[in-house]
Design an enzyme around this catalytic site. Structure first.
Site, PDB file in Angstrom:
ATOM      1  N   HIS A   1      42.482  45.634  35.094  1.00  0.00           N
ATOM      2  CA  HIS A   1      42.000  43.838  34.564  1.00  0.00           C
ATOM      3  C   HIS A   1      40.526  44.342  33.660  1.00  0.00           C
ATOM      4  CE1 HIS A   1      44.263  41.113  37.557  1.00  0.00           C
ATOM      5  NE2 HIS A   1      44.957  42.479  36.831  1.00  0.00           N
TER       6      HIS A   1
ATOM      7  N   GLU B   1      37.830  42.555  33.590  1.00  0.00           N
ATOM      8  CA  GLU B   1      36.440  42.321  34.424  1.00  0.00           C
ATOM      9  C   GLU B   1      36.461  43.968  34.955  1.00  0.00           C
ATOM     10  OE1 GLU B   1      38.881  40.343  34.816  1.00  0.00           O
ATOM     11  OE2 GLU B   1      38.343  38.650  35.835  1.00  0.00           O
TER      12      GLU B   1
ATOM     13  N   CYS C   1      40.610  37.130  39.291  1.00  0.00           N
ATOM     14  CA  CYS C   1      41.863  38.014  40.938  1.00  0.00           C
ATOM     15  C   CYS C   1      40.812  37.805  41.900  1.00  0.00           C
ATOM     16  CB  CYS C   1      42.751  38.257  40.531  1.00  0.00           C
ATOM     17  SG  CYS C   1      42.357  40.069  40.628  1.00  0.00           S
TER      18      CYS C   1
ATOM     19  N   CYS D   1      38.853  41.425  40.984  1.00  0.00           N
ATOM     20  CA  CYS D   1      37.790  41.246  40.554  1.00  0.00           C
ATOM     21  C   CYS D   1      37.025  40.552  40.833  1.00  0.00           C
ATOM     22  CB  CYS D   1      38.673  40.549  38.706  1.00  0.00           C
ATOM     23  SG  CYS D   1      39.730  41.418  38.315  1.00  0.00           S
TER      24      CYS D   1
END
Lengths: 149, 149
Positions: free
Chosen positions: B53, B55, B83, B86
């Site tokens: 992701h 992040e 999420c 993260c």
């Protein structure tokens, strides 16, 4: 005979402790063949990577080996209850089954705190087996933190 | 004048969409200097990494650049509510502040579901600013999924 995957994970945890890392180890297994696809110990400090928990390392390595981000048909064996980061990564990777050793009331994200797999925002819930060789995993962590105090 | 960090994050999200990835972008900023330490778009499919992701990518790159796993003194700008994976990584990295765009009722882990920062198992709670250029981030996601249906 199926190998003792938790013994391999405990070996990875011991290796992490020897490198000055919090002793947690994990192995990722292909369920059909029984083969270990990836094994790792926690490496946050040595790799200067806040995400380098043992679970994240085996997920990343196994997905790279497979050439795709989803790890269906796999099971994870890890010495400690995964934290919220690792639990959510396990769900994103669609791992079938998670076997863990010691519970982690302080940081855990499976049976404690965020309880990631029990949330409506979690779209894959693996089968969970807890407490496998729990006391060995917990004692290794206790000894590590005792020595650092 | 402070750069428009969310504009940079939206640019990263657009780049992700162009590569066929879910359009989420992030930048990590050193608060003292105002400098962008790392910028990334979501790269799960292209890198065959379930943890890639936006992040996570900026946290990993910034920590590598600093040579240590903790990112105190930094702030993260991301186009979508992080999420649970993260959010927990942000807490582990001790990021000071998180600025995000669109809420994510389906997968979010800050204001939805696991609510990672609100748990007793979370040992660092960053300052949170939500809704910055929310409609642009949300529209980019809607357009992406509309085109894939």
């Amino acid at each position: 005979m199926r190998p003792d995957y938790m013994a391999l994970a405990l070996e990875e945890a011991r290796g992490a402790a020897a490198r000055g890392e919090v002793p947690v180890g994990a192995v990722l297994v292909d369920r059909a063949s029984g083969k270990v696809i990836a094994a790792a110990g926690n490496a946050v400090e040595e790799s200067a990577d806040p995400t380098a928990h043992a679970e994240i390392l085996v997920l990343r390595r196994a997905a790279a080996a497979r050439g795709r981000p989803r790890l269906d048909g796999c099971e994870l064996h890890v010495t400690l209850e995964p934290c919220a980061m690792c639990a959510a990564a396990i769900a994103l990777a669609r791992v079938d089954r998670v076997v863990y050793g010691a519970p982690d009331p302080k940081m855990g994200g499976v049976a404690h705190g965020a309880r990631v797999f029990d949330q409506p925002t979690c779209h894959h819930r693996p089968e969970i087996v807890a407490g496998v060789r729990e006391s060995e995993a917990a004692e290794m962590l206790r000894a590590f933190f005792r020595a650092r105090r």
